[in-house]
Design an enzyme around this catalytic site. Structure first.
Site, PDB file in Angstrom:
ATOM      1  CE  LYS A 150      -4.075  -2.072   2.218  1.00  0.00           C
ATOM      2  NZ  LYS A 150      -5.066  -1.916   3.323  1.00  0.00           N
TER       3      LYS A 150
ATOM      4  CE1 TYR B 244      -9.637  -2.604   0.331  1.00  0.00           C
ATOM      5  CE2 TYR B 244      -8.568  -0.665  -0.597  1.00  0.00           C
ATOM      6  CZ  TYR B 244      -8.492  -1.856   0.099  1.00  0.00           C
ATOM      7  OH  TYR B 244      -7.279  -2.312   0.564  1.00  0.00           O
TER       8      TYR B 244
ATOM      9  CG  ASN C 248      -3.784  -2.298   6.790  1.00  0.00           C
ATOM     10  OD1 ASN C 248      -3.574  -1.869   5.660  1.00  0.00           O
ATOM     11  ND2 ASN C 248      -4.874  -2.954   7.114  1.00  0.00           N
TER      12      ASN C 248
ATOM     13  CG  HIS D 122      -5.499  -5.853  -0.497  1.00  0.00           C
ATOM     14  ND1 HIS D 122      -6.734  -5.729   0.096  1.00  0.00           N
ATOM     15  CD2 HIS D 122      -5.652  -6.713  -1.544  1.00  0.00           C
ATOM     16  CE1 HIS D 122      -7.611  -6.487  -0.582  1.00  0.00           C
ATOM     17  NE2 HIS D 122      -6.983  -7.089  -1.574  1.00  0.00           N
TER      18      HIS D 122
ATOM     19  CD  GLU E 154      -9.289  -8.295  -3.843  1.00  0.00           C
ATOM     20  OE1 GLU E 154     -10.132  -7.945  -2.996  1.00  0.00           O
ATOM     21  OE2 GLU E 154      -8.152  -8.733  -3.530  1.00  0.00           O
TER      22      GLU E 154
HETATM   23  N1  UDP Z   1      -9.793  -0.228   7.223  1.00  0.00           N
HETATM   24  C1  UDP Z   1      -9.885   0.966   7.930  1.00  0.00           C
HETATM   25  N2  UDP Z   1     -10.617   0.983   9.105  1.00  0.00           N
HETATM   26  C2  UDP Z   1     -11.274  -0.104   9.575  1.00  0.00           C
HETATM   27  C3  UDP Z   1     -11.176  -1.311   8.836  1.00  0.00           C
HETATM   28  C4  UDP Z   1     -10.438  -1.340   7.681  1.00  0.00           C
HETATM   29  O1  UDP Z   1      -9.316   1.979   7.522  1.00  0.00           O
HETATM   30  O2  UDP Z   1     -11.924  -0.024  10.629  1.00  0.00           O
HETATM   31  C5  UDP Z   1      -9.015  -0.258   5.980  1.00  0.00           C
HETATM   32  C6  UDP Z   1      -7.697  -1.032   6.096  1.00  0.00           C
HETATM   33  O3  UDP Z   1      -6.724  -0.386   5.267  1.00  0.00           O
HETATM   34  C7  UDP Z   1      -8.078  -2.397   5.572  1.00  0.00           C
HETATM   35  C8  UDP Z   1      -9.060  -2.027   4.456  1.00  0.00           C
HETATM   36  O4  UDP Z   1      -9.781  -0.916   4.975  1.00  0.00           O
HETATM   37  O5  UDP Z   1      -6.961  -3.125   5.112  1.00  0.00           O
HETATM   38  C9  UDP Z   1     -10.029  -3.118   4.063  1.00  0.00           C
HETATM   39  O6  UDP Z   1     -10.689  -3.570   5.223  1.00  0.00           O
HETATM   40  P1  UDP Z   1     -10.927  -5.134   5.465  1.00  0.00           P
HETATM   41  O7  UDP Z   1     -11.873  -5.268   6.600  1.00  0.00           O
HETATM   42  O8  UDP Z   1     -11.296  -5.774   4.178  1.00  0.00           O
HETATM   43  O9  UDP Z   1      -9.507  -5.645   5.981  1.00  0.00           O
HETATM   44  P2  UDP Z   1      -8.385  -6.544   5.266  1.00  0.00           P
HETATM   45  O10 UDP Z   1      -9.097  -7.544   4.407  1.00  0.00           O
HETATM   46  O11 UDP Z   1      -7.524  -5.599   4.465  1.00  0.00           O
HETATM   47  O12 UDP Z   1      -7.636  -7.171   6.395  1.00  0.00           O
HETATM   48 MG    MG Z   2     -10.575  -7.294   2.998  1.00  0.00          MG
END
Ligand code: UDP
Ligand code: MG
Length: 141
Positions: A12, A52, A115, A118, A129
């Site tokens: 990212k 997203y 974080n 992805h 994706e």
């Molecule tokens: N994210 C965020 N706040 C939250 C949850 C997720 O900003 O409370 C962001 C974070 O960058 C995350 C992305 O949105 O990686 C997608 O969320 P998801 O729940 O799909 O998590 P992932 O699959 O990436 O672990």
């Molecule tokens: Mg996710």
């Protein structure tokens, strides 16, 4: 039973900004993934929103799409047996504060949004994706 799979990984914009591309690619290789495709992308806000789309109604959606379009990211097609689950395990929990030691998000993430990486979460999302970034691209062998 195991099967060879492909998953989409993204380094990212926060991790690219922090010059962590090399460290993360090194880890990808050390974990035994084969890199089938890789490129640097700068998403538009609209592309980030499309990617997203599943999170469109979440409170963090605007902030997330702003972040994901804030700078270049590296997108990779990773291949391994059980690549989807294995890459999610290497990344760790979404929130770096909850991610286990040694995971990429624990090591390199700085907030639940920023974080570092992805990973696709299921075969169907991985296929969608991968097509999002690599449609028409022949994976190198
Ligand atoms: N994210 C965020 N706040 C939250 C949850 C997720 O900003 O409370 C962001 C974070 O960058 C995350 C992305 O949105 O990686 C997608 O969320 P998801 O729940 O799909 O998590 P992932 O699959 O990436 O672990
Ligand atoms: Mg996710």
């Amino acid at each position: 039973m195991t099967s060879v799979e492909r998953t989409l990984a993204i380094i990212k914009p926060d991790a690219v900004e922090h010059r962590l591309v090399g460290s993360i690619v090194r880890r990808i290789e050390a974990e035994g993934f084969r890199i089938a495709a890789m490129r640097l992308v700068r998403l538009t806000r609209g592309e980030a929103a499309a990617f997203y789309d599943v999170h469109r109604d979440k409170p963090f959606f605007d902030s997330l799409t702003s972040f994901m379009s804030s700078g270049p990211a590296v997108v990779l097609a990773l291949e391994a047996s059980d690549a989807i689950v294995r890459w999610r395990r290497v990344m760790g929990a979404t929130n770096p504060g909850e991610a286990e030691r040694g995971t990429l998000r624990h090591e390199f993430g700085t907030s639940i949004e920023h974080n570092a990486t992805h990973g696709s979460d299921a075969p169907e999302t991985a296929a969608a994706e991968l097509a999002f970034f690599f449609r028409g691209v022949e994976f190198a062998r």
